[in-house]
Design an enzyme around this catalytic site. Structure first.
Site, PDB file in Angstrom:
ATOM      1  N   CYS A  90      -6.135  -9.260   4.676  1.00 45.16           N
ATOM      2  CA  CYS A  90      -5.842 -10.770   5.172  1.00 45.16           C
ATOM      3  C   CYS A  90      -5.946 -10.260   6.341  1.00 45.16           C
ATOM      4  O   CYS A  90      -5.641 -11.659   7.314  1.00 45.16           O
ATOM      5  CB  CYS A  90      -4.420 -11.331   4.155  1.00 45.16           C
ATOM      6  SG  CYS A  90      -3.484 -10.671   5.389  1.00 45.16           S
ATOM      7  N   CYS A  98       0.310 -12.842   1.230  1.00 44.66           N
ATOM      8  CA  CYS A  98      -1.388 -12.276   1.481  1.00 44.66           C
ATOM      9  C   CYS A  98      -2.428 -12.820   1.088  1.00 44.66           C
ATOM     10  O   CYS A  98      -2.894 -13.859   1.294  1.00 44.66           O
ATOM     11  CB  CYS A  98      -1.623 -10.834   0.785  1.00 44.66           C
ATOM     12  SG  CYS A  98      -3.109  -9.935   1.981  1.00 44.66           S
ATOM     13  N   CYS A 153      -0.963  -6.393   1.944  1.00 41.15           N
ATOM     14  CA  CYS A 153       0.120  -6.504   2.459  1.00 41.15           C
ATOM     15  C   CYS A 153       1.419  -6.685   0.960  1.00 41.15           C
ATOM     16  O   CYS A 153       0.430  -6.495  -0.163  1.00 41.15           O
ATOM     17  CB  CYS A 153       0.099  -8.266   2.554  1.00 41.15           C
ATOM     18  SG  CYS A 153      -0.328  -9.129   4.156  1.00 41.15           S
ATOM     19  N   CYS A 195      -3.385  -5.318   7.444  1.00 36.62           N
ATOM     20  CA  CYS A 195      -3.853  -5.741   6.366  1.00 36.62           C
ATOM     21  C   CYS A 195      -5.337  -5.598   5.629  1.00 36.62           C
ATOM     22  O   CYS A 195      -6.147  -6.353   6.676  1.00 36.62           O
ATOM     23  CB  CYS A 195      -2.697  -6.716   5.569  1.00 36.62           C
ATOM     24  SG  CYS A 195      -3.417  -7.438   3.997  1.00 36.62           S
ATOM     25  N   GLY A 225      29.769  -8.693   2.302  1.00 36.51           N
ATOM     26  CA  GLY A 225      29.718  -7.503   2.680  1.00 36.51           C
ATOM     27  C   GLY A 225      30.146  -6.776   1.469  1.00 36.51           C
ATOM     28  O   GLY A 225      29.867  -5.123   1.681  1.00 36.51           O
TER      29      GLY A 225
END
Lengths: 191, 285
Positions: B241, B269, B263, B238, B29
């Site tokens: 899909c 997808c 997606c 979606c 980080g």
């Protein structure tokens, strides 16, 4: 000045590709403490191991002072590092990388631990070991899913180093052509 | 390609970047400064991610590049072609086949595996920058772990909007120490940052910073007890899909208010459609 012949040989034959593979191995080791990886590509003069030689040729250059501790501070190794890396050879307090066996590196408190505002300005120790196995001290922390084990040369020194986090030195443990990583973030316990 | 060094960058540069990556991994980080090079693409097109990828690639790698989840947009296509030519690596669009994935602003829906590296392109790496423009001050704030300002910002969101309105680049705390900008990924992706099996590297070229989240590292999205973090997405399935739990893009499809949700992760997808899933506007394969 004259160089010993072995000071000029034993480097990477194809540096871009071999150092890339070496770095990926080192990155894998440091980001997954406890994992032991094998590296290849250099034949450094004794007493330096293949793994330690690979790390130096992959990471050290003219901008990174190197400290050779104890028996590693010998003419042929000084020449080998100067020829292949161009790294300045310095005392322990100025070192970016320090190489040696554990007894020669100790006390490790003399190495740079970074500054509170720049913790990255810390030393990386390359500790040469006689044996390196995934057994012994218990490791937890970033990079470790559950628990890992590693044959560390010391417990208290690494516990003290962890207590300094985010300051502290980072460590590679080397043995022959194998190496393991121990970043400052790893918590170490005796088993 | 004979005209360039392997993976484009010279060896001295790669060593410098590699040292920065290793320090980043050691201090999860924390933003490690590095001497970012000019790359043959403009700032803002992933120069940081490209340099990190170049320093990590080996000839055996299989590279995937996504831009907002899609493999087939300009940025993704050009970076994939760049490394295909300068490093000779194989490329793929399948998340599961890739060993290195460079991403702009998404984490793939398919869970990442051990051995994979996810490289993020980061525009502004400093999470406190829009609250405090001075680098000297933000550095001191990280040093002292003084992150109160970030909580004030989130609180002001709640005071003004009734909820935390930050929806992307949502700040996280890594291993309980550094507050980190996860790059402008949607906050829907934030939970995937934590405990991932893959190594996550972040490169900011213009701002000259590299940082890292090692595998299995705790990453917590900042929030309040009474306003807990919510990984939100559009409240639809979606349309191609039918996936109900993937991050969606809204697409305007006519000038009469018609729209569809698809997606954002094109590989995810396409994989679902190939497996026979069909959404509201999709056609059976």
């Amino acid at each position: 000045m004259s160089l010993a012949p072995q000071a000029m040989t034993g480097g990477f034959a194809d540096a871009p590709v071999q150092s890339a593979r070496a770095f990926r191995a080192a990155l894998d080791a440091l980001s997954r403490p406890g994992r032991i990886v094998a590296v290849e590509g250099v034949q450094p003069p004794a007493p330096l191991s293949v793994a330690a030689g690979v790390l130096l040729l992959t990471l050290a250059d003219g901008t990174t002072p190197v400290h050779l501790a104890g028996a590693f501070d010998c003419a042929v190794l000084r020449d080998w590092i100067t020829f292949h890396c161009g790294a300045p050879l310095v005392g322990s307090d100025a070192a970016t990388f320090a190489v040696g066996d554990w007894s020669a590196l100790h006390p490790v408190g003399r190495f740079a631990i970074g500054r509170a505002d720049y913790p990255d300005r810390s030393a990386t120790l390359i500790v040469e070991l006689d044996h390196l196995t995934a057994a012994g001290a218990r490791l937890t922390g970033p990079g470790i899913a559950d628990v890992a084990h590693l044959s560390l040369p010391d417990i208290a020194a690494f516990q003290h180093n962890r207590a300094l986090f985010p300051l502290g030195f980072d460590t590679f443990l080397t043995c022959g052509d194998r190496l393991a990583g121990l970043p400052r973030s790893t918590r170490v316990e005796a088993v | 390609m004979e005209d360039y060094n392997f993976a484009y960058l010279d060896e001295q540069t790669k060593r410098m970047i590699r040292r920065a990556i290793l320090k980043g991994v050691a201090v999860p980080g924390y933003q490690v400064p590095f001497a970012s090079r000019e790359m043959p693409m403009p700032y803002g097109w992933g120069t940081g991610g490209v340099q990190v990828t170049a320093a990590c690639l080996v000839p055996e790698d299989v590279l995937k590049v996504i831009d907002q989840g899609a493999d087939d947009t300009t940025n993704a296509v050009s970076i994939r072609k760049f490394f295909s030519r300068t490093a000779g690596v194989a490329v793929t669009e399948a998340t599961t086949d890739a060993t290195v994935i460079q991403t702009r602003h998404r984490i793939p829906e398919t869970p990442l595996q051990e051995g994979q590296i996810l490289v993020y392109q980061v525009p502004i790496p400093e999470p406190l920058r829009f609250l405090e423009p001075r680098e000297t001050e933000t550095r001191k704030m990280h040093e002292l772990e003084e992150y109160g300002l970030m909580h004030v910002k989130l609180y002001e969101d709640i005071a003004r909007h009734g909820q935390i309105a930050t929806s992307y680049a949502y700040p996280v705390k890594v291993e309980g120490r550094y507050v980190m900008d996860p790059s402008p990924i949607p906050k829907f992706d934030n939970p995937k940052l934590s405990g991932s099996a893959a190594l996550q590297l972040f490169g900011a070229g213009r701002e000259q910073r590299i940082y890292a989240v090692p595998p299995y590292t705790q990453v917590v999205s900042l929030d309040f007890d009474d306003h807990p973090f919510v990984a939100s997405k559009a409240d639809h399935d979606c349309d191609l899909c039918g996936a109900g739990a993937s991050y969606l893009d809204e697409v305007i499809i006519d000038d009469a208010g018609g729209r569809m949700f698809v997606c954002s992760d094109t590989d995810f997808c396409a994989g679902r459609r190939a497996a026979g899933h069909v959404g509201r506007l999709g056609e059976a394969a």
